[in-house]
Design a protein around this motif. Structure first.
Motif, PDB file in Angstrom:
ATOM      1  N   LYS A 122      49.652  -8.421  30.758  1.00 47.92           N
ATOM      2  CA  LYS A 122      48.978  -8.384  31.503  1.00 47.92           C
ATOM      3  C   LYS A 122      47.448  -7.833  30.818  1.00 47.92           C
ATOM      4  O   LYS A 122      48.867  -6.473  30.864  1.00 47.92           O
ATOM      5  CB  LYS A 122      49.918  -8.066  33.142  1.00 47.92           C
ATOM      6  N   PRO A 123      46.607  -7.630  31.615  1.00 50.34           N
ATOM      7  CA  PRO A 123      45.455  -6.369  31.001  1.00 50.34           C
ATOM      8  C   PRO A 123      46.429  -4.921  31.270  1.00 50.34           C
ATOM      9  O   PRO A 123      46.923  -4.794  33.006  1.00 50.34           O
ATOM     10  CB  PRO A 123      44.421  -7.257  31.656  1.00 50.34           C
ATOM     11  N   ILE A 124      45.781  -4.307  30.637  1.00 50.64           N
ATOM     12  CA  ILE A 124      45.805  -3.083  30.928  1.00 50.64           C
ATOM     13  C   ILE A 124      44.984  -2.083  30.668  1.00 50.64           C
ATOM     14  O   ILE A 124      43.783  -2.055  30.233  1.00 50.64           O
ATOM     15  CB  ILE A 124      46.752  -2.382  29.241  1.00 50.64           C
ATOM     16  N   TRP A 125      44.743  -1.620  32.479  1.00 51.24           N
ATOM     17  CA  TRP A 125      43.839  -0.195  32.616  1.00 51.24           C
ATOM     18  C   TRP A 125      43.800   0.782  31.394  1.00 51.24           C
ATOM     19  O   TRP A 125      44.910   0.727  30.889  1.00 51.24           O
ATOM     20  CB  TRP A 125      44.324   0.254  33.936  1.00 51.24           C
ATOM     21  N   MET A 126      42.239   0.808  31.272  1.00 52.73           N
ATOM     22  CA  MET A 126      42.131   2.275  29.910  1.00 52.73           C
ATOM     23  C   MET A 126      41.055   2.887  30.374  1.00 52.73           C
ATOM     24  O   MET A 126      39.849   3.369  30.454  1.00 52.73           O
ATOM     25  CB  MET A 126      41.842   0.480  29.077  1.00 52.73           C
ATOM     26  N   PRO A 127      41.774   4.081  31.504  1.00 52.41           N
ATOM     27  CA  PRO A 127      40.644   4.247  31.768  1.00 52.41           C
ATOM     28  C   PRO A 127      40.892   5.995  31.276  1.00 52.41           C
ATOM     29  O   PRO A 127      40.824   6.568  29.883  1.00 52.41           O
ATOM     30  CB  PRO A 127      41.352   5.261  32.855  1.00 52.41           C
ATOM     31  N   MET A 128      39.212   6.379  31.295  1.00 49.15           N
ATOM     32  CA  MET A 128      38.704   7.167  30.968  1.00 49.15           C
ATOM     33  C   MET A 128      36.977   8.330  31.492  1.00 49.15           C
ATOM     34  O   MET A 128      36.921   7.239  31.677  1.00 49.15           O
ATOM     35  CB  MET A 128      37.808   7.038  28.821  1.00 49.15           C
ATOM     36  N   LEU A 129      37.435   9.775  30.343  1.00 51.57           N
ATOM     37  CA  LEU A 129      35.266   9.903  31.177  1.00 51.57           C
ATOM     38  C   LEU A 129      35.140   9.352  30.091  1.00 51.57           C
ATOM     39  O   LEU A 129      34.702   8.605  29.257  1.00 51.57           O
ATOM     40  CB  LEU A 129      35.458  11.931  30.695  1.00 51.57           C
ATOM     41  N   PRO A 130      33.860   9.150  31.296  1.00 48.63           N
ATOM     42  CA  PRO A 130      32.243   8.584  30.182  1.00 48.63           C
ATOM     43  C   PRO A 130      31.881   8.996  28.463  1.00 48.63           C
ATOM     44  O   PRO A 130      32.323  10.338  28.673  1.00 48.63           O
ATOM     45  CB  PRO A 130      31.243   8.622  31.196  1.00 48.63           C
ATOM     46  N   PHE A 131      32.010   8.297  27.855  1.00 47.73           N
ATOM     47  CA  PHE A 131      31.412   8.342  26.716  1.00 47.73           C
ATOM     48  C   PHE A 131      32.485   9.399  25.733  1.00 47.73           C
ATOM     49  O   PHE A 131      32.046   9.734  25.081  1.00 47.73           O
ATOM     50  CB  PHE A 131      30.311   8.515  26.680  1.00 47.73           C
ATOM     51  N   THR A 132      33.979   8.975  26.025  1.00 48.75           N
ATOM     52  CA  THR A 132      34.857   9.318  25.796  1.00 48.75           C
ATOM     53  C   THR A 132      34.880   9.217  24.352  1.00 48.75           C
ATOM     54  O   THR A 132      35.509   9.767  22.682  1.00 48.75           O
ATOM     55  CB  THR A 132      36.733   9.593  26.223  1.00 48.75           C
ATOM     56  N   ILE A 133      35.464   7.430  24.235  1.00 48.93           N
ATOM     57  CA  ILE A 133      34.878   7.163  23.032  1.00 48.93           C
ATOM     58  C   ILE A 133      34.313   5.630  23.041  1.00 48.93           C
ATOM     59  O   ILE A 133      34.021   5.425  24.191  1.00 48.93           O
ATOM     60  CB  ILE A 133      36.349   6.145  22.650  1.00 48.93           C
ATOM     61  N   SER A 134      33.501   5.322  22.726  1.00 52.35           N
ATOM     62  CA  SER A 134      32.791   4.069  22.758  1.00 52.35           C
ATOM     63  C   SER A 134      32.775   2.779  22.832  1.00 52.35           C
ATOM     64  O   SER A 134      34.727   2.618  22.292  1.00 52.35           O
ATOM     65  CB  SER A 134      31.351   3.898  20.850  1.00 52.35           C
ATOM     66  N   ASP A 135      32.287   2.022  22.934  1.00 54.36           N
ATOM     67  CA  ASP A 135      32.898   0.182  23.099  1.00 54.36           C
ATOM     68  C   ASP A 135      33.289  -0.235  22.065  1.00 54.36           C
ATOM     69  O   ASP A 135      34.198  -0.553  21.352  1.00 54.36           O
ATOM     70  CB  ASP A 135      31.666  -0.788  23.651  1.00 54.36           C
ATOM     71  N   SER A 136      32.623  -0.015  20.587  1.00 56.04           N
ATOM     72  CA  SER A 136      32.509  -0.009  19.450  1.00 56.04           C
ATOM     73  C   SER A 136      34.021   0.451  18.722  1.00 56.04           C
ATOM     74  O   SER A 136      35.086  -0.096  18.117  1.00 56.04           O
ATOM     75  CB  SER A 136      31.733  -0.182  18.363  1.00 56.04           C
ATOM     76  N   LEU A 137      34.730   1.508  19.321  1.00 59.59           N
ATOM     77  CA  LEU A 137      36.170   2.014  18.400  1.00 59.59           C
ATOM     78  C   LEU A 137      37.475   1.007  19.202  1.00 59.59           C
ATOM     79  O   LEU A 137      38.254   0.603  18.930  1.00 59.59           O
ATOM     80  CB  LEU A 137      36.079   3.227  18.568  1.00 59.59           C
ATOM     81  N   HIS A 138      37.002   1.390  20.590  1.00 61.38           N
ATOM     82  CA  HIS A 138      37.936   0.605  21.879  1.00 61.38           C
ATOM     83  C   HIS A 138      37.967  -0.688  20.934  1.00 61.38           C
ATOM     84  O   HIS A 138      39.103  -0.969  20.410  1.00 61.38           O
ATOM     85  CB  HIS A 138      37.174   0.493  22.959  1.00 61.38           C
ATOM     86  N   LYS A 139      36.757  -1.722  20.312  1.00 57.96           N
ATOM     87  CA  LYS A 139      37.532  -2.964  20.337  1.00 57.96           C
ATOM     88  C   LYS A 139      37.862  -3.375  18.873  1.00 57.96           C
ATOM     89  O   LYS A 139      38.676  -3.837  18.570  1.00 57.96           O
ATOM     90  CB  LYS A 139      36.024  -3.813  19.621  1.00 57.96           C
ATOM     91  N   ASP A 140      37.492  -2.183  17.936  1.00 56.00           N
ATOM     92  CA  ASP A 140      38.033  -1.487  16.749  1.00 56.00           C
ATOM     93  C   ASP A 140      39.584  -1.721  16.671  1.00 56.00           C
ATOM     94  O   ASP A 140      40.364  -1.776  15.295  1.00 56.00           O
ATOM     95  CB  ASP A 140      37.056  -1.323  15.568  1.00 56.00           C
ATOM     96  N   LEU A 141      39.947  -0.319  17.721  1.00 56.73           N
ATOM     97  CA  LEU A 141      41.445  -0.183  17.430  1.00 56.73           C
ATOM     98  C   LEU A 141      42.117  -1.070  18.110  1.00 56.73           C
ATOM     99  O   LEU A 141      43.528  -2.279  17.633  1.00 56.73           O
ATOM    100  CB  LEU A 141      41.520   0.513  18.257  1.00 56.73           C
TER     101      LEU A 141
END
Length: 386
Positions: A122-141
Motif C-alpha cells: 500500500k502507498p506510504i505517507w511521506m510527511p515533511m516540512l514544506p520544501f525540505t526536499i524537492s519533488d524531483s529528489l523524491h522521485k529520483d530516490l
C-alpha cells in the motif's frame, strides 16, 4: 656505573629503537596509508630527532613507558591536524570514482521482472516540512529504487478521473501516471488535509509513515529560499538582509510548524512511524549509503520490489548530485553566499522546542537520538548575528 655497562645499555636501546622503527614501517606498508598520512609521521619523526637522547639514557621501565606514551600522543596530534584535509580529499576522490562508475551504468536499474510491487503493498505517507526536499529528489530516490516510473507521488497532484491524493481512481491500470504509488509526499499539517485525512484513508495506505526530518537551524532558511525560488523566481540565495527580515517577522510561526509536523503525526490515531529519513544523513556521502540501505529495507518490508544493494550508490549519487554532496561536505548548507544566522533568543527557542519534543516522545529512541544531534549542532554551530 662503568663505561662498559653504559655501552651495553645504549646498544640495547639502539636495537629496541630500530625494532620500533621496523614495526612502524611494516604497519605503514600493510595498511597502505595515504602519502599525507605517511608524511605526517615522517615529519613527526624528524621533529623527535632532538629528543633521541632520551631513549638512549638508562631509565626505569615506567619512565620509558611515559616517554613512548608521550611520543604516541604527539604523533596522534600531528595526524589529527591532517585528518580533516585528508578526509575531504578522500571524500571527493570517492565521489569522482562513483561519477565514473555511475556514468557508465544504465540510468534505470535492470530487473529480470520489471514488476511494480507485490499485490498487497500500500502507498506510504511521506510527511515533511514544506520544501525540505524537492519533488524531483523524491522521485529520483524512490522510482529507481522500486523499479517504478511514477511510484513517488505528491498528495497535491491529481489527474482528473484517474488519480487523486496519490490513489488511482481509474477504471484501468494502464495509465502509468495513475498506477502504483509507493510514497505520497505531503506537508500535513502545515497545509492541512481535508475530510479527516490521513486517518480517514487508513484502509488505502500503509499503517507506517516515512517522515523526512531536517534540523530547523537549516531547514527554516533553506525552505524559505526554496519557496522564493518557486513562487517569486528568485535565482540562488536570497540576500542576507532579506533572511534577517523574514526571521524577525516569521520565525515563531516557522518553528511552530516544524514542531507541529512531528507532534501531529506522532499523535495520529491509526498510524505509527516506520522510518525517519534524515536529510543530513542523505546528503553526507559518509552516511548516505547506509541511509539508502535503511530506506530500501523499509520499502521491502512494506511489500515493494527493490533493487539490489549494489545499485544504491548510483541512485543516491544521481538523485542528490555531486555538486550538492561536495557543497554539503564543505558547508553543511546548499548555498555558498552566506550561512543564515539567528538571534540568541531564536537559538534558545529552537533548543527548547527540541527538548519539549524529546520529553513528550521520550520512548521513541530513534527520534530522541536525532533531536539530540540537532540540539548539539545548534548549540555548537549556530551563527548568531542579531
Amino acid at each position: 656505573m662503568g663505561s662498559e655497562s653504559q655501552e651495553k645499555i645504549q646498544s640495547i636501546a639502539t636495537r629496541e629503537k630500530r625494532v620500533l622503527i621496523l614495526i612502524m614501517a611494516i604497519c605503514l606498508m600493510s595498511l597502505s596509508l595515504s602519502p599525507t598520512f605517511r608524511d605526517s609521521l615522517l615529519i613527526s619523526s624528524q621533529n623527535d630527532q632532538q629528543e633521541q637522547d632520551v631513549l638512549f639514557v638508562p631509565t626505569t621501565l615506567q619512565n620509558r613507558h611515559n616517554v613512548l606514551q608521550s611520543q604516541k600522543e604527539a604523533a596522534s596530534a600531528t595526524i589529527a591536524t591532517t585528518a580533516t584535509t585528508q578526509g575531504d580529499a578522500n571524500y571527493f576522490n570517492v565521489l569522482s570514482s562513483y561519477q565514473n562508475t555511475c556514468n557508465a551504468s544504465p540510468m534505470t536499474p535492470s530487473s529480470s521482472s520489471s514488476t511494480t510491487s507485490t499485490t498487497n503493498a500500500k502507498p506510504i505517507w511521506m510527511p515533511m516540512l514544506p520544501f525540505t526536499i524537492s519533488d524531483s529528489l523524491h522521485k529520483d530516490l524512490i522510482n529507481p529504487m522500486t523499479y517504478t516510473s511514477h511510484g513517488a507521488k505528491s498528495f497535491y497532484s491529481s489527474i482528473r478521473g484517474k488519480l487523486r491524493h496519490c490513489i488511482s481512481i481509474s477504471s484501468s491500470n494502464n495509465d502509468k501516471n495513475a498506477s502504483t504509488t509507493v510514497t505520497c509526499l505531503n506537508v500535513h499539517p502545515s497545509v492541512e488535509m481535508t475530510k479527516g485525512m490521513p486517518d480517514s484513508k487508513f484502509n488505502d495506505f500503509s499503517p507506517h509513515y516515512l517522515m523526512i526530518l531536517r534540523n530547523p537551524m537549516t531547514v527554516l532558511p533553506a525552505g524559505y529560499n526554496a519557496k522564493a525560488a518557486k513562487y517569486s523566481g528568485v535565482v540562488g540565495q536570497i540576500p542576507e538582509e532579506e533572511w534577517q527580515r523574514v526571521r524577525e517577522e516569521w520565525f515563531d510561526g516557522m518553528l511552530e510548524a516544524w514542531e507541529k509536523l512531528i507532534v501531529t503525526w506522532k499523535k495520529t490515531e491509526k498510524y505509527s512511524v516506520g522510518m525517519y529519513l534524515v536529510y543530513e544523513d542523505l546528503f553526507d556521502w559518509n552516511t548516505g549509503i547506509e541511509t539508502m540501505k535503511k530506506l530500501r529495507n523499509f520499502l521491502s518490508k512494506e511489500g515493494f520490489s527493490v533493487v539490489p544493494e549494489g545499485e544504491l550508490g548510483c541512485i543516491l549519487f544521481r538523485a542528490v548530485g555531486r555538486d550538492n554532496l561536495e557543497r554539503f561536505q564543505k558547508r553543511r548548507y546548499e548555498y555558498d553566499d552566506y550561512i543564515p544566522g539567528f538571534t540568541m533568543e531564536q537559538k534558545d527557542k529552537m533548543i527548547k522546542a527540541l527538548r519539549r519534543i524529546k520529553q513528550e516522545f521520550k520512548d521513541d529512541i530513534e527520534l530522541v537520538l536525532i533531536l539530540d544531534r540537532y540540539i548539539d549542532d545548534i548549540e555548537n554551530n549556530i551563527k548568531i548575528d542579531g
